[in-house]
Design a protein around this motif. Structure first.
Motif, short mmCIF file in Angstrom:
data_model
loop_
_atom_site.label_atom_id
_atom_site.label_comp_id
_atom_site.label_asym_id
_atom_site.label_seq_id
_atom_site.Cartn_x
_atom_site.Cartn_y
_atom_site.Cartn_z
N ARG A 2 0.85 -1.19 0.00
CA ARG A 2 0.00 0.00 0.00
C ARG A 2 0.88 1.23 0.00
N PRO A 3 0.70 2.12 -0.99
CA PRO A 3 1.60 3.27 -1.08
C PRO A 3 1.29 4.34 -0.02
N GLU A 17 -2.14 5.62 -6.21
CA GLU A 17 -2.27 4.17 -6.42
C GLU A 17 -0.97 3.65 -7.01
N ALA A 18 -0.58 2.43 -6.55
CA ALA A 18 0.64 1.78 -7.06
C ALA A 18 0.24 0.43 -7.63
N ASP A 19 0.82 0.08 -8.83
CA ASP A 19 0.46 -1.19 -9.49
C ASP A 19 1.68 -1.69 -10.26
N ASN A 20 2.10 -2.96 -9.96
CA ASN A 20 3.19 -3.58 -10.72
C ASN A 20 2.72 -4.84 -11.45
N GLY A 21 1.41 -4.89 -11.73
CA GLY A 21 0.86 -6.01 -12.48
C GLY A 21 0.41 -7.16 -11.62
N LEU A 22 0.67 -7.11 -10.30
CA LEU A 22 0.27 -8.20 -9.41
C LEU A 22 -0.84 -7.75 -8.48
N ALA A 69 -3.26 -3.82 -7.81
CA ALA A 69 -3.08 -2.41 -7.47
C ALA A 69 -3.40 -2.19 -5.99
N GLN A 70 -2.65 -1.20 -5.37
CA GLN A 70 -2.86 -0.83 -3.98
C GLN A 70 -3.05 0.69 -3.93
N LYS A 71 -4.02 1.13 -3.15
CA LYS A 71 -4.33 2.55 -3.08
C LYS A 71 -4.00 3.08 -1.70
N SER A 72 -3.47 4.31 -1.64
CA SER A 72 -3.08 4.92 -0.36
C SER A 72 -4.31 5.42 0.38
N GLU A 73 -4.08 5.88 1.60
CA GLU A 73 -5.14 6.52 2.34
C GLU A 73 -5.35 7.95 1.83
#
Length: 921
Positions: free
Chosen positions: A695-696, A765-770, A772-776
């Motif tokens: 999670r970023p 949001e961060a995504d490396n293809g596995l 996506a994770q979204k920040s608060e």
């Protein structure tokens, strides 16, 4: 737990492991150590040695006495002396005095001295003192001393004896001799003279006796004086009841001197050997005579002036004859007719001369009587008539004695025996029965017959009647050889002529064995098949077979086995046997199995993931297989040359190793195959483990204390974990502001010029293809004139378009500059918000009531379950911000305001908890 003193077990300790010495003494001095056992591995543990030295509180007392005079008479002072340890000089000792184990005076006191009257009744006795410390209870006793009422007299010479004619001087003295004390001398209670000295100028034998003196009220101990008188030459005499001295009689020896002396040492000697000695008044020696008592006797007398020797007395003891001994020469009781025999008769003890006579069957042999000093002999040639019983007699005038009877038998020696075979063939087959017969045609019975093969005795038999004897046995291979027999009737053994026998042995069951250079046999080795029949007459022909196919033949002309050699291939595994043949008989060996081993080939190594990619958390299977090689095969799996595990394949094929992937599993993998013949290693396979993005964290930074229209804010988004490349997206109220990709682990940033419309919630949001994770969410409040907001909005729109055009170039320049200049990583910035420049304002997901606060950041510094929301204030904050701050959250000593704690139990955070330090405040 055990405790030892000087290496010996002293005590077993309890649970408290303490050992107490209640009252230390000198016996407690020594080297101490303890020994126990570890609970973890039960290994013994020994402590260091401690030396304990116990010092004496005070030394053992010594009792002394001294005599003194006073107006009230003579007194004796008793002193009990001891030494106290210097460190314990404050100890006060008690002293007690005892006479004959009875306490003196009024008991014990602090005074080490005690005075008693010398004329006190029963003054003489055994005295002792004790010293002790009442507090510690330590008491010590002196040695017991004997004190006499009288004082001793002294003899000038320390010797016990005084020689006749010498001067004798006796001196009487007492301790601290007072003036005007009178001395008197006595002998056996008779008065002699007065004075401190008594002198005899020339001592006579009559002066011997006991002397003592009196001094005042004291009487001395008696002193014994012995006078020694020189003696004359002793005379030795012998007395017996008969005129002849015969063995067994009683004889008395007497040694005399003509002058007496208080004490004389007498010695009786026989041929210079002391028989006995005496100091008693009896000087007679009596004993029973034996033959050994013949010889020279004398005696020696000694009174202290040197020994005197008597003249020699010679005794000759007559010994009657004992039972004589009859012997034959030669000594055999059976002799051969015509040989010469000597009879010898001798008495070993009797006194000479002795008369000897020889008898056969109670008849005196002619011309056999003789008088001899060394025994007698009778010599004659034997005839058959001389067989019978013989004895002899001996006589020296004190009674005739007869020898034991000795029997004589005259025999005829045996002739040469004859050996014969039944059946008569010189060559026979093993298993047939053969009879040997041996016979001597002349010779006295009984005759002992013996049968021999080479030099080994086969059988023996004694014949008392008849002619010859036989030996019967079944033939074996060992019976081949030379045979003979012997005959013996006690007067010389005779041997027959030698006869040879050859036993034909059919071949036995052969034995086949493998000879290989190593075990197990391996392809390419040279193998030797050896076949041998343990028994069988040569020549023997050997045939070698593999699975009933003959490999070859070999012949052994002189016995023994045969061999067959060849190089091994994998096809040579199977059953082997051999055959042995001789004299028309063939024997086949048992079957033996040969298993040819194949060294292992280079294994094939593969990696198989449970998903389409090697992702953290997926299961990875390592498979290793060697296509050739004899089982069992041991497979070992390696990661960067570190063994992960091993597995054995007992029946061929490969084997696998499974594990769950983590980030650390990236690297080079290989495997190894080992079947104890050879070890082969596979090629290396490289594995890269992909990590899903975490999670970023979104950070907003402005250069002023309060975000206002027209200010530039920096938005920074960073995922602390995740395999690159990572695509970052920035959102304002769920509207995408910007997309950026990066191969770095430092996240991405971009600047935004603020307008009134930029107030609101931000996220990334961060995504490396596995996944996506979204920040608060981070809320931004912008202050400024209302009329300027439209202009600011227009500026912000233009700024966004410019930023989107420059994003790619700025991102590449940023990563290149970070590597070259070594600037601080973005992770440091995101993980340690408390370390930011105090002039910059950083905000974290702040509640709505802090409207006048600067920029916020939603930080989970080290990916733990707890998220700390932080507010940082500058020294120059405006009064509106200060007025809006709640009092209860103010900390005057720190620039940080605590606003909120949020628990975020994400799986990614739990993974990193053990590797991070405590979160910032």
């Amino acid at each position: 737990m055990e405790i030892y003193k000087n290496g010996e077990l002293l005590a077993l300790l309890g649970e408290n492991n303490d050992f107490n010495i209640r009252r230390a003494s000198l016996e407690n001095s020594g080297n101490y150590h303890c020994m126990g056992v570890k609970k973890s591995n039960h290994e013994p543990v020994v402590s260091k040695r401690v030396k304990i030295q116990v010092q004496e509180l005070f030394s053992r007392p010594v009792l002394t006495d001294s005599l003194s005079e006073s107006t009230h008479g003579n007194q004796v002072t008793l002193s009990c002396k001891t030494q106290i340890l210097p460190q314990k000089s404050n100890v006060i000792l008690q002293f007690c005095f005892y006479r004959n184990n009875q306490s003196l005076e009024s008991g014990c006191s602090n005074n080490p001295g005690l005075q008693i009257s010398a004329i006190w009744p029963h003054y003489s006795g055994f005295y002792q003192c004790k010293a002790g410390d009442v507090t510690s209870g330590i008491w010590k006793e002196s040695q017991i001393s004997q004190i006499y009422e009288q004082r001793v007299a002294e003899v000038q010479k320390a010797t016990e004896f005084v020689t006749e004619g010498q001067e004798l001087l006796l001196i009487c003295s007492v301790d601290r001799n007072p003036k005007n004390m009178n001395f008197y001398w006595y002998k056996k209670r008779g008065y002699l003279s007065s004075g401190a000295k008594y002198k005899i100028a020339s001592v006579k034998n009559s002066d011997a006796g006991e002397y003592y003196c009196r001094a005042g009220s004291f009487t001395s101990k008696p002193v014994t004086i012995k006078v020694r008188v020189p003696i004359s030459q002793p005379v030795l005499t012998a007395r017996t009841r008969q005129t002849q001295i015969v063995e067994g009689q009683q004889i008395i020896l007497n040694c005399e001197v003509d002058r007496s002396s208080p004490e004389i040492l007498y010695q009786f000697l026989h041929e210079d050997t002391v028989l006995w000695e005496t100091k008693t008044s009896s000087i007679l020696a009596s004993f029973s005579l034996t033959a050994k008592h013949s010889g020279n006797y004398y005696c020696i007398a000694n009174s202290g002036f040197g020994p005197k020797r008597s003249k020699v007395l010679k005794l000759s003891v007559i010994v009657p004859v004992s039972q004589p001994i009859l012997t034959f020469h030669p000594a055999e009781a059976r002799t051969v007719e015509g040989s010469v025999l000597t009879l010898h008769c001798e008495d070993p003890r009797g006194s000479l001369p002795i008369l000897y006579q020889f008898y056969r069957e109670k008849l005196l042999l002619p011309r056999s009587s003789t008088r001899s000093d060394t025994g007698a002999s009778y010599r004659f040639s034997l005839t058959e008539a001389h067989s019978g019983n013989y004895y002899c007699t001996a006589d020296n005038g004190f009674g005739s004695k007869r020898s034991n009877t000795v029997s004589l038998s005259v025999t005829v020696p045996v002739s040469q025996p004859i050996l014969t075979f039944y059946p008569a063939e010189a060559q026979t087959i093993e298993g047939s029965v053969l009879t040997l017969h041996c016979e001597a045609h002349r010779g006295s019975l009984p005759i002992l017959y013996q049968f021999y093969l080479e030099t080994s005795l086969l059988d023996r038999s004694t014949v008392h009647s008849g002619v010859g004897t036989s030996y019967r046995f079944s033939l074996t291979e060992a019976h081949s050889g030379n045979y003979y027999c012997t005959a013996d009737n006690g007067f010389g053994s005779k041997r027959s002529n030698t006869m040879s026998l050859s036993v034909i042995v059919p071949v036995s069951l052969p034995l086949i064995i493998f000879k290989v250079p190593r075990v197990p046999a391996v392809v390419g080795d040279m193998i030797e098949l050896q076949c041998e029949a343990q028994r069988g007459s040569p020549p023997i022909v050997y045939h070698f077979f593999h699975e009933d196919v003959m490999l070859g033949s070999r012949q052994s002309p002189s016995g023994g086995g045969a061999s067959f050699k060849f190089l091994l291939t994998e096809e040579h595994s199977g059953n082997y046997l051999c055959e042995a043949s001789n004299v028309g008989k063939t024997q086949r060996s048992k079957t033996v199995v040969l298993n040819v081993k194949v060294p292992v080939s280079r294994p094939a190594f593969t990696l198989r993931a449970s998903g389409s990619q090697a992702v953290v958390g997926n299961v990875m299977q390592l498979h290793c297989e060697a296509l050739r090689g004899s089982p069992p095969i041991l497979y070992r799996f390696y990661h960067e040359d570190v063994m992960l595990g091993n597995s054995s394949a007992s029946f061929g094929g490969g084997t696998s190793f499974n594990f769950t992937l983590t980030v650390e599993h990236s690297g080079n993998y290989s495997c190894e195959a080992d079947n104890d013949l050879e070890v082969q290693r596979s090629e290396t396979v490289t594995l890269k483990v992909t990590v899903p993005v975490s999670r970023p964290v979104l950070t907003l930074r402005v250069s002023k204390a309060q975000a206002m229209v027209g200010d530039v804010v920096e938005l920074h988004c960073e995922a602390l974990r995740g395999s690159p490349p990572i695509l970052y997206r920035f959102y304002h109220e769920n509207v995408v502001l910007r997309n950026d990709s990066t191969f770095s682990a430092k996240g991405v940033s971009f600047n935004l010029s603020l307008t009134a419309q930029h107030s609101g919630n931000y996220s990334c949001e961060a995504d490396n293809g596995l996944g996506a994770q979204k920040s608060e969410l981070v809320t931004l409040f912008i202050t400024g004139p209302t009329e300027n907001r439209s202009a600011v909005a227009t500026g912000v729109t233009g700024a966004l378009l410019s930023i989107l055009g420059l994003a790619a170039g700025a991102l590449l320049f940023y990563f290149w500059f970070s590597r070259k200049a070594g600037e601080r990583s973005a992770s440091d910035f995101s993980r340690n918000p408390s370390d930011l420049n105090p002039q910059e304002t950083t905000y974290q997901n702040v509640p709505g009531w802090i409207e006048l606060q600067p920029v916020y950041i939603n930080v989970n510094p080290r990916e733990r379950d707890v998220v700390y929301s932080e507010v940082r204030r500058n020294k120059g904050e405006n009064k509106y911000a200060a007025a809006s701050r709640p009092k209860i959250l103010t900390n005057e000593g720190s620039p940080v305001i605590y606003s909120q704690v949020k628990v975020a139990c994400t799986p990614a955070s739990r993974v990193q908890q053990s590797a991070t330090s405590d979160p910032h405040r």
